[in-house]
Scaffold this motif. Sequence first.
Motif, PDB file in Angstrom:
ATOM      1  N   LYS A  96      -9.083   4.684  -0.847  1.00  0.00           N
ATOM      2  CA  LYS A  96      -8.032   5.564  -1.356  1.00  0.00           C
ATOM      3  C   LYS A  96      -6.717   4.803  -1.415  1.00  0.00           C
ATOM      4  O   LYS A  96      -6.552   3.753  -0.783  1.00  0.00           O
ATOM      5  CB  LYS A  96      -7.878   6.809  -0.470  1.00  0.00           C
ATOM      6  N   PHE A  97      -5.789   5.321  -2.222  1.00  0.00           N
ATOM      7  CA  PHE A  97      -4.448   4.745  -2.374  1.00  0.00           C
ATOM      8  C   PHE A  97      -3.458   5.619  -1.613  1.00  0.00           C
ATOM      9  O   PHE A  97      -3.411   6.831  -1.809  1.00  0.00           O
ATOM     10  CB  PHE A  97      -4.084   4.684  -3.860  1.00  0.00           C
ATOM     11  N   VAL A  98      -2.676   4.999  -0.710  1.00  0.00           N
ATOM     12  CA  VAL A  98      -1.760   5.734   0.172  1.00  0.00           C
ATOM     13  C   VAL A  98      -0.336   5.230  -0.043  1.00  0.00           C
ATOM     14  O   VAL A  98      -0.104   4.023  -0.175  1.00  0.00           O
ATOM     15  CB  VAL A  98      -2.166   5.566   1.656  1.00  0.00           C
ATOM     16  N   VAL A  99       0.619   6.163  -0.103  1.00  0.00           N
ATOM     17  CA  VAL A  99       2.045   5.832  -0.198  1.00  0.00           C
ATOM     18  C   VAL A  99       2.766   6.499   0.978  1.00  0.00           C
ATOM     19  O   VAL A  99       2.550   7.683   1.251  1.00  0.00           O
ATOM     20  CB  VAL A  99       2.656   6.320  -1.529  1.00  0.00           C
ATOM     21  N   ILE A 100       3.610   5.733   1.690  1.00  0.00           N
ATOM     22  CA  ILE A 100       4.345   6.246   2.858  1.00  0.00           C
ATOM     23  C   ILE A 100       5.833   5.943   2.661  1.00  0.00           C
ATOM     24  O   ILE A 100       6.208   4.838   2.263  1.00  0.00           O
ATOM     25  CB  ILE A 100       3.826   5.606   4.161  1.00  0.00           C
ATOM     26  N   GLY A 101       6.676   6.922   2.953  1.00  0.00           N
ATOM     27  CA  GLY A 101       8.114   6.728   2.884  1.00  0.00           C
ATOM     28  C   GLY A 101       8.824   7.986   2.416  1.00  0.00           C
ATOM     29  O   GLY A 101       8.205   9.009   2.149  1.00  0.00           O
ATOM     30  N   CYS A 102      10.131   7.912   2.302  1.00  0.00           N
ATOM     31  CA  CYS A 102      10.935   9.031   1.825  1.00  0.00           C
ATOM     32  C   CYS A 102      11.465   8.707   0.435  1.00  0.00           C
ATOM     33  O   CYS A 102      12.073   7.660   0.227  1.00  0.00           O
ATOM     34  CB  CYS A 102      12.104   9.298   2.782  1.00  0.00           C
ATOM     35  N   ASP A 103      11.215   9.624  -0.512  1.00  0.00           N
ATOM     36  CA  ASP A 103      11.644   9.456  -1.908  1.00  0.00           C
ATOM     37  C   ASP A 103      11.112   8.143  -2.482  1.00  0.00           C
ATOM     38  O   ASP A 103      11.830   7.369  -3.111  1.00  0.00           O
ATOM     39  CB  ASP A 103      13.174   9.490  -2.008  1.00  0.00           C
ATOM     40  N   ILE A 104       9.827   7.887  -2.237  1.00  0.00           N
ATOM     41  CA  ILE A 104       9.180   6.663  -2.715  1.00  0.00           C
ATOM     42  C   ILE A 104       8.148   7.037  -3.778  1.00  0.00           C
ATOM     43  O   ILE A 104       7.333   7.938  -3.575  1.00  0.00           O
ATOM     44  CB  ILE A 104       8.486   5.914  -1.558  1.00  0.00           C
ATOM     45  N   VAL A 105       8.191   6.357  -4.926  1.00  0.00           N
ATOM     46  CA  VAL A 105       7.189   6.528  -5.983  1.00  0.00           C
ATOM     47  C   VAL A 105       6.471   5.188  -6.151  1.00  0.00           C
ATOM     48  O   VAL A 105       7.118   4.161  -6.368  1.00  0.00           O
ATOM     49  CB  VAL A 105       7.828   6.962  -7.311  1.00  0.00           C
ATOM     50  N   GLU A 163      -4.867  -0.292 -18.364  1.00  0.00           N
ATOM     51  CA  GLU A 163      -5.896   0.620 -18.871  1.00  0.00           C
ATOM     52  C   GLU A 163      -5.745   2.000 -18.240  1.00  0.00           C
ATOM     53  O   GLU A 163      -6.128   3.001 -18.799  1.00  0.00           O
ATOM     54  CB  GLU A 163      -7.292   0.068 -18.566  1.00  0.00           C
ATOM     55  N   GLY A 164      -5.197   2.041 -17.073  1.00  0.00           N
ATOM     56  CA  GLY A 164      -4.981   3.325 -16.407  1.00  0.00           C
ATOM     57  C   GLY A 164      -3.963   3.165 -15.299  1.00  0.00           C
ATOM     58  O   GLY A 164      -3.814   2.094 -14.721  1.00  0.00           O
ATOM     59  N   THR A 165      -3.260   4.212 -14.999  1.00  0.00           N
ATOM     60  CA  THR A 165      -2.264   4.182 -13.927  1.00  0.00           C
ATOM     61  C   THR A 165      -2.376   5.472 -13.135  1.00  0.00           C
ATOM     62  O   THR A 165      -2.474   6.552 -13.699  1.00  0.00           O
ATOM     63  CB  THR A 165      -0.839   4.053 -14.492  1.00  0.00           C
ATOM     64  N   SER A 166      -2.411   5.312 -11.817  1.00  0.00           N
ATOM     65  CA  SER A 166      -2.409   6.470 -10.941  1.00  0.00           C
ATOM     66  C   SER A 166      -1.311   6.236  -9.915  1.00  0.00           C
ATOM     67  O   SER A 166      -0.744   5.158  -9.821  1.00  0.00           O
ATOM     68  CB  SER A 166      -3.778   6.638 -10.283  1.00  0.00           C
ATOM     69  N   GLY A 167      -1.030   7.217  -9.159  1.00  0.00           N
ATOM     70  CA  GLY A 167       0.000   7.054  -8.148  1.00  0.00           C
ATOM     71  C   GLY A 167       0.422   8.385  -7.580  1.00  0.00           C
ATOM     72  O   GLY A 167      -0.131   9.431  -7.911  1.00  0.00           O
ATOM     73  N   CYS A 168       1.393   8.354  -6.695  1.00  0.00           N
ATOM     74  CA  CYS A 168       1.894   9.594  -6.134  1.00  0.00           C
ATOM     75  C   CYS A 168       3.304   9.369  -5.608  1.00  0.00           C
ATOM     76  O   CYS A 168       3.768   8.237  -5.470  1.00  0.00           O
ATOM     77  CB  CYS A 168       0.975  10.148  -5.044  1.00  0.00           C
ATOM     78  N   ILE A 169       3.956  10.467  -5.311  1.00  0.00           N
ATOM     79  CA  ILE A 169       5.349  10.438  -4.846  1.00  0.00           C
ATOM     80  C   ILE A 169       5.413  11.018  -3.444  1.00  0.00           C
ATOM     81  O   ILE A 169       4.835  12.060  -3.163  1.00  0.00           O
ATOM     82  CB  ILE A 169       6.269  11.212  -5.822  1.00  0.00           C
ATOM     83  N   SER A 170       6.065  10.299  -2.558  1.00  0.00           N
ATOM     84  CA  SER A 170       6.225  10.737  -1.170  1.00  0.00           C
ATOM     85  C   SER A 170       7.690  11.099  -0.957  1.00  0.00           C
ATOM     86  O   SER A 170       8.566  10.259  -1.111  1.00  0.00           O
ATOM     87  CB  SER A 170       5.792   9.622  -0.216  1.00  0.00           C
ATOM     88  N   LEU A 199      -9.389   6.454  -6.372  1.00  0.00           N
ATOM     89  CA  LEU A 199      -9.473   5.379  -7.358  1.00  0.00           C
ATOM     90  C   LEU A 199     -10.559   5.684  -8.378  1.00  0.00           C
ATOM     91  O   LEU A 199     -11.536   6.370  -8.066  1.00  0.00           O
ATOM     92  CB  LEU A 199      -9.795   4.045  -6.660  1.00  0.00           C
ATOM     93  N   PRO A 200     -10.427   5.170  -9.599  1.00  0.00           N
ATOM     94  CA  PRO A 200     -11.459   5.410 -10.627  1.00  0.00           C
ATOM     95  C   PRO A 200     -12.681   4.520 -10.421  1.00  0.00           C
ATOM     96  O   PRO A 200     -12.596   3.458  -9.798  1.00  0.00           O
ATOM     97  CB  PRO A 200     -10.723   5.065 -11.926  1.00  0.00           C
ATOM     98  N   LYS A 201     -13.805   4.939 -10.969  1.00  0.00           N
ATOM     99  CA  LYS A 201     -15.051   4.187 -10.860  1.00  0.00           C
ATOM    100  C   LYS A 201     -14.977   2.930 -11.721  1.00  0.00           C
ATOM    101  O   LYS A 201     -14.424   2.925 -12.808  1.00  0.00           O
ATOM    102  CB  LYS A 201     -16.230   5.060 -11.291  1.00  0.00           C
TER     103      LYS A 201
END
Length: 758
Positions: free
Chosen positions: A149-158, A172-179, A202-204
């Motif tokens: 898995k993809f993990v993001v840690i912090g305040c106001d972090i993209v 080809e593809g982009t994923s992500g998240c905002i913390s 993550l994608p296959k």
Amino acid sequence: MDETKRNSLRHEISTLYSLVALSHLLLLLLSPSKTKAAKSAKISLPGCPDSCGGVAIPYPFGIGLNCSMSEAFNVNCDATLNGVAIPTPSMARKWPFTILNINIPLGQARVKCLISSRCYNNATKEVESFNWLLYLEGTPYRLNHEKNKFVVIGCDIVAYVSFGASEDSFREGTSGCISLCERLDTLINGSCSGLGCCETSLPKGTNAINVEFDERHNNSRVYDFNHCGYAFLTEVDDGFEFDTRYITTVELTGQEMPVLLDWTVGNTTCDVARTNQSSFACKSKYSNCSDSITGPGYLCNCIDGYEGNPYLEEGCQDIDECANQNSCYNRGKCHNTPGGYYCSCPFGWRHTRNNSRQCELNVVPLIIGTCAAVVALSIIGISIYAILVRRDLSKIKKKYFQQYGGWILLEKIKSIQGFGFTIFTKQQIEQATNNFDSANIVGHGGQGTVYKGTLRDHIVAIKKCNIADENKKKEFGKEMLILSQINHKNIVRLLGCCLEVEVPMLVYEFIPNGTLFHHIHNKKQGSCISLTTRLRIAQESAEALAYLHFSTSPPIFHGDVKSTNILLDQNCIAKVSDFGASILAPTDEAQFVTLVQGTYGYLDPEYMQSYQLTDKSDVYSFGVVLLELLTSKSAIDFDAPEEERSLSSHFLCAMEVNKMQDLLDNEIKCEVDMEVIMKIAKLAKECLNMKGEERPTMKEVAEELDRIRKLKQHPWGVEYYIEEIETLLDEGSHNIEIEYSGYFNIDEEAEESIVVGR
């Protein structure tokens, strides 16, 4: 040096830094196997080391010259660093991963990868970023998309993870998240749902990955307590849990996380590989071959009754089942055979009828009596257990029902005659959705999953929420009463709820024609995408939101206005839906919401700063929907150039330089109705004003859309003639004749005419 070359150089330096850092990783001990291996079994080629630093290195992997199946499986053992690594070709270089474990039967390897970081340096007042790159093209390795898995840690972090099939196709593809977080006291240890920590899958088939931060996202307001933000890949089952100290310390900087890689041998199927026995990897005669499900190639395994290394000629050894004391029961004697074993019974005993591993006395009545007693005791035990479980479940259901104000809600429903709201049981909801069968899923959202179901012979939409708001539990019943009384033709009606579960489920009327998002973005056959239809849908949606803001008591703020939350019925009539993010208007400052909710790309910038949801937050989000209707572009496009990723920002820039027409959807450009289009664009610009107080209200937006619709339907309307008269007066005419015959209705086409002249 121009900016392009400078960015290229930064990327090269970042990549080199990551390669050097990865080559200095330390090892963890290999977890012991659950099955006892044969003492004489070898796991490596003759004369080759079979371990390094406590980690087993089984063939096809190998340490040293001619000890591995191919260069891709060659393992370096650095005695000075006690390190083991897999060299992987990357841009004409080789760079290693530290191995934690190699699993032959599953075709997997656990390795350690660095954590990307973005830190504010107090001394230099600069933000320093370290981004991590993974490139596995041309190797037998690929990321396991299910167990990482993809993990993001912090305040106001993209942060984003760009992926593809090769190094040249990261986009080809982009994923992500905002913390996000504003205060430390709102963070929760172990929670990674967007507040201080977020995660995504993550994608296959991914074998090229780039982890990077959104440098445009300014988080300077949290520098006083949060210096560093982090983004990394990690194994799902590794046991990593978010700790609030990661926000205030830098202890994750330079650290590593375990990542699971899949690997295969060869690049063909088993059937093709068997045609050339000299290169066929399954060397042991007690092995079999299976095609890989993660990519090209295949894997080898020992057949049942054997264990060891199937890639070596004598690698699969017979398992001595008799070494296990539980192989035979009740005086049974174990006899080992190649690939199996059998149990024999002493004189006066025999095998039980259904189990050749167990012996019993050859006394039929004793067996019958014993079995009857066992069965009776089992039935009694199961019955007692079932009663206790049912009692516990009943208590739990009552607990949840009471927590969410179910009794108060039930009394209100009984006291109001003809009240069209129902409290459903958990059993009714499960039957309606066929126990939440995935085939009945009609949509996913940030708040939960929506299922199609049948309740009382009516098709409904059932929303199963993910997380309950602890602050709303006591007021949930009251809010249901208010939301259930919403009665507007352009709002999806709330029919009932289920309170016997940890997170309440909501039951809505079912809207069959999908979402506005699919109609304007997918351009599927039969979609209602003409300018006239889009304008009508916009007005209907605006009237629905204006109703929530001005006609309900207390007013209701939707909180998540977007094109996926606007449904269309069989006649393409708009229906505003998904009140999962809605709140009742606060009556005092203490009631303002503090948890960021909504959808990235639609969020009100003022709300992102104050965390105070208002009616003007809905106005901003609706402005983005207007842009989608005009352009058929998504609110956020991660594949677009950086300056064009945000639709609202791109639109406002285009308006400043009078290039808004370049953004329009070709399907409405051809209608050559630019006056109407420009009025809609001007309205959208007003909705997107950075200051909420300067935006129009939803009632004003709805009224303006109504005027624009009438202008499109009757371009020669009353306003035109007023302008004509004013023009004549400005030119000095004092004698104006107005000839009017018949009845003129602005809402219908009039065959009669009005003539204005001198």
